[in-house]
Design a protein around this motif. Structure first.
Motif, PDB file in Angstrom:
ATOM      1  N   SER A 125       0.128   5.421   0.621  1.00  0.00           N
ATOM      2  CA  SER A 125       1.533   5.220   0.993  1.00  0.00           C
ATOM      3  C   SER A 125       1.726   3.994   1.879  1.00  0.00           C
ATOM      4  CB  SER A 125       2.062   6.461   1.715  1.00  0.00           C
ATOM      5  OG  SER A 125       1.295   6.733   2.871  1.00  0.00           O
ATOM      6  N   VAL A 126       0.653   3.504   2.500  1.00  0.00           N
ATOM      7  CA  VAL A 126       0.753   2.292   3.323  1.00  0.00           C
ATOM      8  C   VAL A 126       0.542   1.122   2.376  1.00  0.00           C
ATOM      9  CG1 VAL A 126      -0.074   1.076   5.371  1.00  0.00           C
ATOM     10  CG2 VAL A 126      -0.210   3.582   5.258  1.00  0.00           C
ATOM     11  N   LYS A 127       1.596   0.737   1.700  1.00  0.00           N
ATOM     12  CA  LYS A 127       1.502  -0.101   0.507  1.00  0.00           C
ATOM     13  C   LYS A 127       0.679  -1.366   0.691  1.00  0.00           C
ATOM     14  CE  LYS A 127       4.375  -2.405  -2.965  1.00  0.00           C
ATOM     15  NZ  LYS A 127       5.765  -2.717  -3.399  1.00  0.00           N
ATOM     16  N   GLY A 128       1.038  -2.192   1.666  1.00  0.00           N
ATOM     17  CA  GLY A 128       0.366  -3.478   1.819  1.00  0.00           C
ATOM     18  C   GLY A 128      -1.112  -3.325   2.110  1.00  0.00           C
ATOM     19  N   HIS A 129      -1.460  -2.522   3.117  1.00  0.00           N
ATOM     20  CA  HIS A 129      -2.867  -2.336   3.504  1.00  0.00           C
ATOM     21  C   HIS A 129      -3.648  -1.628   2.400  1.00  0.00           C
ATOM     22  CE1 HIS A 129      -2.345  -3.884   7.518  1.00  0.00           C
ATOM     23  NE2 HIS A 129      -1.330  -3.052   7.738  1.00  0.00           N
ATOM     24  N   ALA A 130      -3.003  -0.661   1.771  1.00  0.00           N
ATOM     25  CA  ALA A 130      -3.681   0.084   0.706  1.00  0.00           C
ATOM     26  C   ALA A 130      -4.024  -0.841  -0.455  1.00  0.00           C
ATOM     27  CB  ALA A 130      -2.795   1.229   0.234  1.00  0.00           C
ATOM     28  N   LYS A 131      -3.085  -1.692  -0.862  1.00  0.00           N
ATOM     29  CA  LYS A 131      -3.351  -2.608  -1.969  1.00  0.00           C
ATOM     30  C   LYS A 131      -4.454  -3.602  -1.613  1.00  0.00           C
ATOM     31  CE  LYS A 131      -1.001  -5.666  -5.266  1.00  0.00           C
ATOM     32  NZ  LYS A 131      -2.113  -6.617  -5.317  1.00  0.00           N
ATOM     33  N   ALA A 132      -4.449  -4.097  -0.369  1.00  0.00           N
ATOM     34  CA  ALA A 132      -5.473  -5.050   0.052  1.00  0.00           C
ATOM     35  C   ALA A 132      -6.855  -4.412   0.023  1.00  0.00           C
ATOM     36  CB  ALA A 132      -5.147  -5.568   1.451  1.00  0.00           C
ATOM     37  N   PHE A 133      -6.935  -3.158   0.466  1.00  0.00           N
ATOM     38  CA  PHE A 133      -8.229  -2.469   0.455  1.00  0.00           C
ATOM     39  C   PHE A 133      -8.696  -2.272  -0.984  1.00  0.00           C
ATOM     40  CE2 PHE A 133     -10.929   1.284   0.317  1.00  0.00           C
ATOM     41  CZ  PHE A 133     -11.797   1.075   1.383  1.00  0.00           C
ATOM     42  N   TYR A 134      -7.822  -1.802  -1.826  1.00  0.00           N
ATOM     43  CA  TYR A 134      -8.188  -1.553  -3.223  1.00  0.00           C
ATOM     44  C   TYR A 134      -8.654  -2.850  -3.886  1.00  0.00           C
ATOM     45  CZ  TYR A 134      -8.053  -0.061  -8.053  1.00  0.00           C
ATOM     46  OH  TYR A 134      -8.411   0.217  -9.346  1.00  0.00           O
TER      47      TYR A 134
ATOM     48  N   GLY B  22     -16.467   3.037  -6.526  1.00  0.00           N
ATOM     49  CA  GLY B  22     -15.044   3.175  -6.253  1.00  0.00           C
ATOM     50  C   GLY B  22     -14.359   1.822  -6.338  1.00  0.00           C
ATOM     51  N   PRO B  23     -13.199   1.692  -5.695  1.00  0.00           N
ATOM     52  CA  PRO B  23     -12.563   2.683  -4.828  1.00  0.00           C
ATOM     53  C   PRO B  23     -12.124   3.944  -5.587  1.00  0.00           C
ATOM     54  CG  PRO B  23     -11.634   0.510  -4.500  1.00  0.00           C
ATOM     55  CD  PRO B  23     -12.432   0.454  -5.745  1.00  0.00           C
ATOM     56  N   PHE B  24     -12.140   5.074  -4.850  1.00  0.00           N
ATOM     57  CA  PHE B  24     -11.647   6.323  -5.410  1.00  0.00           C
ATOM     58  C   PHE B  24     -10.824   7.010  -4.328  1.00  0.00           C
ATOM     59  CE2 PHE B  24     -15.913   6.933  -3.726  1.00  0.00           C
ATOM     60  CZ  PHE B  24     -15.800   8.054  -2.911  1.00  0.00           C
ATOM     61  N   LEU B  25     -10.226   8.124  -4.680  1.00  0.00           N
ATOM     62  CA  LEU B  25      -9.336   8.811  -3.751  1.00  0.00           C
ATOM     63  C   LEU B  25      -9.991  10.062  -3.178  1.00  0.00           C
ATOM     64  CD1 LEU B  25      -5.950   8.525  -5.648  1.00  0.00           C
ATOM     65  CD2 LEU B  25      -6.507   7.464  -3.450  1.00  0.00           C
ATOM     66  N   GLU B  26      -9.830  10.238  -1.881  1.00  0.00           N
ATOM     67  CA  GLU B  26     -10.125  11.510  -1.211  1.00  0.00           C
ATOM     68  C   GLU B  26      -8.855  11.902  -0.481  1.00  0.00           C
ATOM     69  OE1 GLU B  26     -13.516  11.456   1.345  1.00  0.00           O
ATOM     70  OE2 GLU B  26     -14.928  11.737  -0.311  1.00  0.00           O
TER      71      GLU B  26
END
Length: 478
Positions: free
Chosen positions: A386-395, A406-410
């Motif tokens: 849900s933290v769009k910017g940071h989440a996309k950068a990590f992925y 991964g990346p995968f989801l927990e």
């Protein structure tokens, strides 16, 4: 009645008893050990005469050399030998050469060294806040230190300028009984390992010890107070006022001659606690052995192996040539390096159980690890989707990396698993990562030249040089 008998009666009158007027056996036992300790720490007549003779000749020599250069200079004896608070076996004589404040700093240093060398022809120069001369005369260790002769300790130009004020203050307050109790207190502090304000020991200086004995009225009274201390402890012998509240130390003793200085600033929390522990121990079970400051026997290889088998930890040591520094410069760097190295071991999952440092010809950062080896991969937890910017950068950072699981989801978070750079503590400490931690400057230089990493049974190589230190480590006491 002799003076000695009168003093003994005064001591007995101040010793608590039982309700029926008889002597309390527990208190009698404490006093018996104190008297035995006093016999141990008091210099005999020959020892006093030797020190007084050497000190007199040195003072005359220093003053003659000083007045040749500056007519209104003088020399005086300071420290414990001047206040009669020195313990039998101590071999220190401190000669301070005072110059008027009109002398500039550079001239003071020049004159000070010249006077020092005339006083101690075979002496050598050492450096604290400014240079001075150190040497040996008939078995006594002698310092010849220049300072300014000032009217008030608050006007000091260097730390040593305070010392004559300390001597004057205490000479006006120490009577024969308190002086004797100071010697007993010093013997006790030495025995429990907390005497000395050097940055290796981080304990109680001679001046601090004398102030505490004056403040509480004696050795036993100091111990009775110390066992009840609630840290932080604040003492202000001259009632300077709220200045003591500005100090953030476990023990605060405001300098009677300078309200902006805490005499106990160097005391570590551990050493304040150690005094509390042994104050209780001595008052409950008085034992002359608490005044023994002998080093323990070196740990043997068999004993080391038994400790390691029982503990199930993995010892690791970084060993290197000790930087050529005095202890007050070396040990702060070793402590900083110990903190940096153990922190990075923890950060990489090797779980430091306990650590220490010691030095002689070589220096050692020593630690025990609860974990010596980690898996080949390590987890990196990312932000929630849900933290769009940071989440996309990590992925995006890991999505196309062939070495990443991964990346995968927990739950709602991304997670990636990637190869661990160092799977063992040994590999970590042998890598350049060791230079990314907080190291003392001279320690870092020494490591850049060369160092060894000893792990597991290989730490046996330390026994020859550090067997005593290892016994202290593996057989700790309060």
């Amino acid at each position: 009645m002799s003076d000695e008998d009168a003093e003994r009666d005064d001591r007995d009158a101040s010793t608590p008893g039982t309700e029926d007027g008889s002597r309390d056996p527990a208190v009698d036992a404490v006093q018996t050990v104190i008297e035995a300790a006093r016999d141990r720490v008091d210099p005999d007549e020959d020892e006093r005469a030797r020190l007084e003779s050497v000190a007199k000749r040195l003072l005359e020599r220093a003053e003659a050399a000083a007045t040749d250069r500056c007519p209104d200079a003088d020399a005086l004896q300071v420290g414990s030998s001047a206040r009669d608070t020195w313990v039998s076996g101590d071999r220190d004589i401190d000669v301070f050469v005072r110059f008027p404040p009109r002398v500039d700093r550079e001239t003071l240093e020049t004159y000070g060294l010249e006077v020092g060398h005339e006083t101690l022809p075979e002496g050598h120069e050492e450096y604290a806040e400014h240079p001075y001369v150190k040497g040996e005369v008939e078995g006594f260790d002698v310092d010849v230190v220049p300072c300014f002769r000032l009217e008030d300790a608050t006007d000091i130009r260097s730390a040593v300028d305070r010392t004559p004020f300390h001597t004057q203050y205490l000479l006006e307050r120490l009577d024969a009984d308190l002086t004797a109790d100071v010697r007993v207190t010093k013997g006790f502090l030495k025995g429990i390992g907390v005497y000395g304000s050097d940055l290796r020991t981080r304990g109680f200086s001679g001046y601090l010890t004398e102030l505490l004995v004056c403040e509480y009225g004696g050795f036993r009274q100091l111990l009775e107070a110390a066992r009840e201390w609630t840290v932080p402890v604040h003492l202000d012998p001259e009632d300077h006022g709220p200045a003591d509240l500005a100090f953030d130390d476990p023990l605060v003793v405001v300098d009677p001659t300078d309200p902006e200085r805490n005499v106990a600033a160097v005391c570590s929390a551990e050493n304040v606690a150690r005094l509390q522990h042994y104050a209780r121990e001595f008052l409950e079970n008085p034992d002359l052995e608490l005044f023994d400051d002998d080093d323990p026997e070196p740990l043997t290889e068999t004993e080391l192996r038994a400790h390691l088998e029982r503990r199930g930890t993995t010892p690791v040591a970084v060993r290197f040539d000790a930087p050529d520094l005095v202890d007050d410069q070396l040990y702060p760097q070793l402590y900083k390096s110990l903190s940096g190295i153990t922190q990075t071991l923890d950060d990489h999952g090797f779980d430091v159980f306990r650590g220490t440092t010691f030095a002689d010809e070589t220096a050692v950062i020593f630690a025990e690890l609860a974990v010596a080896e980690r898996p080949g991969v390590e987890r990196h937890q990312g932000p929630p989707t849900s933290v769009k910017g940071h989440a996309k950068a990590f992925y995006d950072a890991y999505a196309d990396d062939p070495d990443t699981y991964g990346p995968f989801l927990e739950g709602s978070r991304y997670v990636a698993e990637r190869d661990r750079e160092c799977t063992t503590a040994e590999a970590l400490l042998k890598s350049d990562r060791i230079f990314d931690v907080g190291l003392g400057a001279h320690v870092e230089t020494a490591l850049e030249d060369e160092y060894d990493v000893l792990i597991g049974d290989d730490v046996r190589a330390l026994l020859g040089e550090f067997g005593t230190n290892l016994r202290t480590y593996f057989e700790p006491r309060p």
